[in-house]
Motif scaffolding. Structure first.
Motif, mmCIF file in Angstrom:
data_model
loop_
_atom_site.group_PDB
_atom_site.id
_atom_site.type_symbol
_atom_site.label_atom_id
_atom_site.label_comp_id
_atom_site.label_asym_id
_atom_site.label_seq_id
_atom_site.Cartn_x
_atom_site.Cartn_y
_atom_site.Cartn_z
ATOM 1 N N SER A 132 6.692 5.480 -10.938
ATOM 2 C CA SER A 132 5.731 6.064 -10.013
ATOM 3 C C SER A 132 5.081 4.975 -9.173
ATOM 4 O O SER A 132 4.629 3.956 -9.687
ATOM 5 C CB SER A 132 4.653 6.828 -10.787
ATOM 6 N N ALA A 133 4.986 5.226 -7.862
ATOM 7 C CA ALA A 133 4.326 4.286 -6.962
ATOM 8 C C ALA A 133 2.820 4.286 -7.167
ATOM 9 O O ALA A 133 2.130 3.390 -6.677
ATOM 10 C CB ALA A 133 4.662 4.630 -5.510
ATOM 11 N N GLU A 134 2.301 5.275 -7.883
ATOM 12 C CA GLU A 134 0.870 5.312 -8.166
ATOM 13 C C GLU A 134 0.504 4.430 -9.356
ATOM 14 O O GLU A 134 -0.651 4.075 -9.536
ATOM 15 C CB GLU A 134 0.424 6.751 -8.409
ATOM 16 N N ARG B 24 6.950 9.631 -3.843
ATOM 17 C CA ARG B 24 6.008 8.560 -4.206
ATOM 18 C C ARG B 24 6.553 7.810 -5.422
ATOM 19 O O ARG B 24 5.890 7.689 -6.438
ATOM 20 C CB ARG B 24 4.607 9.100 -4.451
ATOM 21 N N SER B 25 7.792 7.367 -5.256
ATOM 22 C CA SER B 25 8.522 6.752 -6.354
ATOM 23 C C SER B 25 9.166 5.445 -5.906
ATOM 24 O O SER B 25 9.419 5.240 -4.723
ATOM 25 C CB SER B 25 9.585 7.732 -6.842
ATOM 26 N N HIS C 69 9.821 8.127 -13.801
ATOM 27 C CA HIS C 69 9.027 9.007 -12.940
ATOM 28 C C HIS C 69 9.750 10.294 -12.554
ATOM 29 O O HIS C 69 9.184 11.370 -12.635
ATOM 30 C CB HIS C 69 8.617 8.245 -11.673
ATOM 31 N N THR D 168 12.039 2.545 -2.129
ATOM 32 C CA THR D 168 10.903 3.457 -2.256
ATOM 33 C C THR D 168 11.266 4.804 -1.649
ATOM 34 O O THR D 168 12.133 4.888 -0.778
ATOM 35 C CB THR D 168 9.656 2.900 -1.531
ATOM 36 N N HIS D 169 10.600 5.844 -2.124
ATOM 37 C CA HIS D 169 10.783 7.192 -1.569
ATOM 38 C C HIS D 169 9.395 7.759 -1.295
ATOM 39 O O HIS D 169 8.656 8.077 -2.232
ATOM 40 C CB HIS D 169 11.529 8.086 -2.551
ATOM 41 N N PRO D 170 9.000 7.884 -0.017
ATOM 42 C CA PRO D 170 7.648 8.349 0.289
ATOM 43 C C PRO D 170 7.396 9.798 -0.133
ATOM 44 O O PRO D 170 6.271 10.143 -0.510
ATOM 45 C CB PRO D 170 7.533 8.183 1.802
ATOM 46 N N SER E 286 3.014 -1.071 -7.804
ATOM 47 C CA SER E 286 3.406 -1.193 -6.398
ATOM 48 C C SER E 286 4.822 -1.764 -6.275
ATOM 49 O O SER E 286 5.310 -2.429 -7.194
ATOM 50 C CB SER E 286 2.420 -2.107 -5.658
#
Length: 173
Positions: free
Chosen positions: A87-89, A14-15, A70, A9-11, A92
């Motif tokens: 995309s983390a949006e 958000r990916s 993303h 993950t990359h905060p 999950s």
């Protein structure tokens, strides 16, 4: 030689990234230096098996769940791997991990269950198009070709406006 299939993950972006590496390689360290955080990883028998698991997971994400790429090439820089991001949006990391484990189970644990797709090399003359199709998944290439054909069929014909302009010029003369 063992292979690793991982979810990172990359905060900042958000990916989420799905990837594979050789167990003795420095790929994960390279991504950590660029701000990626390891979520989970799975050690498998070979790098080839890790790649098949990664490609099957990406196929599920793109063509069964319809989660697009993303990041762009500019975001990832020389590290590459932008086509394996989501995309983390939209989904999950735990859901991506679940998909990866499902594909790993089909690949290495069951001698009876075979994946729907068969990994093969690219067709002669086939070129990967901007990362939208996982490279060795034939079903993904077929689906991408169908989508492209459907888009072409729905595109308006460009010759009609020219004919209208020609007719309008004749009326004015």
């Amino acid at each position: 030689m063992a292979g690793i299939t991982y979810v990172m993950t990359h905060p900042g972006f958000r990916s989420i990234k799905v990837g594979y590496a050789r167990a003795d390689g420095s790929r994960i360290d390279q991504l950590v230096r660029r701000g990626w955080q390891p979520y989970r990883s799975l050690i498998v028998q070979s790098p080839q098996m890790a790649r098949r698991i990664e490609q099957a997971t990406l196929f599920d994400l793109r063509y069964r769940i319809y989660v697009p790429v993303h990041l762009t090439r500019a975001h990832m820089g020389r590290a590459g791997g932008w086509t394996e991001t989501v995309s983390a949006e939209l989904i999950s990391p735990s859901e991506v991990w679940y998909l990866l484990c499902e594909q790993a189970g089909m690949e290495q644990l069951s001698p009876v269950v075979k994946p729907v797709w068969q990994p093969r090399g690219p067709l002669r003359g086939h070129r990967r198009q901007r990362g939208d199709t996982p490279r060795f998944v034939r079903a993904a290439r077929i689906e991408a070709a169908r989508t492209a054909r459907a888009a072409q069929v729905g595109a308006p014909n460009q010759t009609k406006p020219k004919a209208k302009q020609t007719a309008a010029k004749k009326d004015t003369q």
